[in-house]
Design a protein around this motif. Sequence first.
Motif, short mmCIF file in Angstrom:
data_model
loop_
_atom_site.label_atom_id
_atom_site.label_comp_id
_atom_site.label_asym_id
_atom_site.label_seq_id
_atom_site.Cartn_x
_atom_site.Cartn_y
_atom_site.Cartn_z
N GLY A 142 1.61 0.30 6.06
CA GLY A 142 1.19 -0.38 4.83
C GLY A 142 1.84 0.27 3.63
N LEU A 143 2.42 -0.53 2.75
CA LEU A 143 3.15 0.02 1.60
C LEU A 143 2.87 -0.82 0.37
CD1 LEU A 143 6.66 1.47 1.42
CD2 LEU A 143 6.17 -0.51 -0.02
N LEU A 144 2.65 -0.14 -0.77
CA LEU A 144 2.44 -0.79 -2.06
C LEU A 144 3.46 -0.26 -3.05
CD1 LEU A 144 -1.45 -0.42 -2.39
CD2 LEU A 144 -0.22 -2.41 -1.51
N ALA A 147 2.94 -5.74 -2.04
CA ALA A 147 2.07 -5.22 -0.98
C ALA A 147 2.59 -5.76 0.34
CB ALA A 147 0.62 -5.64 -1.20
N SER A 148 2.87 -4.87 1.28
CA SER A 148 3.37 -5.31 2.59
C SER A 148 2.25 -6.03 3.34
CB SER A 148 3.87 -4.10 3.40
OG SER A 148 2.77 -3.29 3.79
N PRO A 149 2.61 -6.84 4.32
CA PRO A 149 1.58 -7.57 5.07
C PRO A 149 0.51 -6.67 5.69
CG PRO A 149 3.73 -8.51 5.53
CD PRO A 149 3.97 -7.28 4.71
N ASN A 150 0.93 -5.52 6.23
CA ASN A 150 -0.05 -4.61 6.83
C ASN A 150 -0.98 -4.01 5.79
OD1 ASN A 150 0.79 -5.03 9.44
ND2 ASN A 150 2.12 -3.24 9.51
N ALA A 151 -0.45 -3.76 4.58
CA ALA A 151 -1.30 -3.24 3.50
C ALA A 151 -2.35 -4.27 3.10
CB ALA A 151 -0.44 -2.85 2.31
N THR A 181 -3.57 -6.64 4.98
CA THR A 181 -4.56 -6.73 6.06
C THR A 181 -5.56 -5.58 5.98
OG1 THR A 181 -2.96 -7.82 7.51
CG2 THR A 181 -4.84 -6.77 8.56
N ALA A 182 -5.07 -4.38 5.69
CA ALA A 182 -5.96 -3.22 5.59
C ALA A 182 -6.95 -3.39 4.45
CB ALA A 182 -5.14 -1.94 5.41
N TYR A 183 -6.47 -3.87 3.28
CA TYR A 183 -7.37 -4.10 2.15
C TYR A 183 -8.39 -5.18 2.46
CZ TYR A 183 -5.54 -1.13 -1.58
OH TYR A 183 -5.22 -0.05 -2.37
N ARG A 184 -7.96 -6.21 3.16
CA ARG A 184 -8.90 -7.28 3.54
C ARG A 184 -10.01 -6.71 4.42
NH1 ARG A 184 -6.60 -9.89 0.19
NH2 ARG A 184 -5.42 -11.83 0.45
N ARG A 185 -9.64 -5.84 5.32
CA ARG A 185 -10.64 -5.25 6.22
C ARG A 185 -11.64 -4.38 5.45
NH1 ARG A 185 -9.15 -2.38 12.03
NH2 ARG A 185 -11.25 -2.53 12.94
N MET A 186 -11.18 -3.83 4.32
CA MET A 186 -12.07 -3.03 3.49
C MET A 186 -12.94 -3.88 2.57
SD MET A 186 -11.69 0.25 4.18
CE MET A 186 -12.31 1.06 2.72
N LEU A 216 4.79 4.90 -5.27
CA LEU A 216 4.84 4.35 -3.93
C LEU A 216 3.55 4.76 -3.22
CD1 LEU A 216 6.97 2.78 -2.23
CD2 LEU A 216 7.62 4.99 -1.24
N VAL A 217 2.84 3.79 -2.71
CA VAL A 217 1.57 4.06 -2.04
C VAL A 217 1.68 3.67 -0.58
CG1 VAL A 217 -0.90 3.58 -1.96
CG2 VAL A 217 0.28 3.66 -4.17
N LEU A 218 1.46 4.64 0.28
CA LEU A 218 1.39 4.38 1.71
C LEU A 218 -0.08 4.32 2.10
CD1 LEU A 218 4.07 6.91 3.04
CD2 LEU A 218 4.39 4.51 2.42
N CYS A 219 -0.45 3.32 2.87
CA CYS A 219 -1.84 3.22 3.29
C CYS A 219 -1.89 2.86 4.77
CB CYS A 219 -2.60 2.19 2.45
SG CYS A 219 -1.91 0.52 2.49
N ARG A 220 -2.96 3.29 5.40
CA ARG A 220 -3.10 3.05 6.84
C ARG A 220 -4.55 2.74 7.16
NH1 ARG A 220 -1.60 7.23 11.79
NH2 ARG A 220 -2.09 5.80 13.51
N ASP A 221 -4.74 1.71 7.94
CA ASP A 221 -6.08 1.38 8.43
C ASP A 221 -6.43 2.38 9.53
OD1 ASP A 221 -8.35 0.36 9.57
OD2 ASP A 221 -7.63 -1.69 9.75
N THR A 222 -7.37 3.27 9.24
CA THR A 222 -7.75 4.33 10.20
C THR A 222 -9.10 4.05 10.84
OG1 THR A 222 -8.72 5.62 8.38
CG2 THR A 222 -6.43 6.08 8.96
N THR A 223 -9.55 2.80 10.76
CA THR A 223 -10.88 2.47 11.28
C THR A 223 -11.02 2.84 12.74
OG1 THR A 223 -10.97 0.60 9.73
CG2 THR A 223 -12.57 0.62 11.52
#
Length: 479
Positions: free
Chosen positions: A169-171, A182-186, A188-193, A260-267
């Motif tokens: 995930g990248l912003l 916002a990348s697609p994976n980013a 998706t991660a925000y949606r899950r939050m 640059l923001v890297l994010c990861r869904d760690t659920t």
Amino acid sequence: MVLTHLEKLTDEQWLEGFVEQWHLLADLSFSDLLLWVPSEEGERFTCTAQVRPVTGPTALEDDVIGETIINEVDHAVTAAFMTEQIAETSDNQISAGIPVDVWAVPIMRHGRCIAVLERHTNLMGVRAMGALEENYMEAAGVLTSMLLEGQFPLAPAMDKALEPKAGDGLLRVQPNGVITYASPNAITAYRRMGAQGDIEGEDFGELTRRLRHGVETMGQTVQSDLRDQRIAVFDVEQSRASMRFVLLPLEVADITVGMLVLCRDTTDLRRRDRMLVTKDATIREIHHRIKNNLQTVAALLRMQSRRMTSDEGKEALRDAMRRVSSIAVVHDTLSHTLEKDVAFDEVCDKILRMVGDLAAASGVVRAKRVGTFGVVSSEAATSLAMIITELCQNAIEHGLQSSSGDIEVRPRRVDGELIVDVVDDGVGLPEGFDVKAQESLGLAIITTLITDLGGTVHLGPREDGAGTVARLNIPVTEF
């Protein structure tokens, strides 16, 4: 300057930190990266590290680490080091039949070149340009410029299992805090939050702060990190989901051009960690309960022995109580650790105190350990504890004849074997003693357990003749 805290690092330490994170540059540029470190004279370069992208095909099928470049004036690496400017091959190179674009980027620090980064891009695998590819390449260009200025943003060390990668995930965040990509994976991660609406165009700080509703934990310095755009690593955890963020400020010529923001869904990872913690706690609790139950059994045996009128019956119950208690000691030790192996010295010391208290009918028995067992597997610990208990009991009853004396347990490891001597200063063995001819229950237990461990036991007189020594030889492979 954001990176002034890195100035205390040596060049070698700085390069190590760079290599820890250069996967980001490899993924953003869709390129293989090589690190060339110069000799003191600057005439020889040695490749000390290599990384391949996970976002595209490799340009280098073979490992290059350890190869050298010597006095090759026309080589791009040499040119980049000498001129302190990016050097690019004029014609595409051919590697394994694949056209490859090669760049050599000088790594600057404190106004001098300390190494050269060589970038190889597989032109056969160039991706069709879209929003993701454009933003990746733009970010890679900024990071390359920062590398030229000695300002590559090294994030603090973090758990590798949770570290976000570009593909997670990248912003892209502008200096005013607005998210422009916002990348697609980013997304998706925000949606899950629980985020709603479009991520792009939102203020990153406000968007992330809104996720704090119902949040269980969040770093205490996050607010200042978001405001000051400092390098930061933090987690946002909710009961239903969690994310890890890495904030990397982007600067060119000391001018902030965004973040640059890297994010990861760690659920799933967090859930797995909680399951492991719960499992470990359950195992410890099981050992604790087994220990308690065994102590209860030992107490019942003690109570029963007091009601016996037969001396032989009392002694048999005391022996059973002692054996149960030695097993309880092992489970007590296991209930305080997450490891499947046991530091057996502590178990042995507890057994010696217990045996000395229970077995001596009169006088004072001084039992001690000299040496160390080391680590013993939990499977073998119970058997070894029983063996030590029985040998010490035999030494007290027969060697010291239930009177005063000294007992020493001397463990050591020699040539792949655990050797344990149980030594007393008692009357010694009777003439013609043969352990195989004995019908003692204690010796039968010892023989059975030592055989299960693949070892041997030998009883004989001490070298000075004053007492008995029982020697155990157990292969360390059993532990």
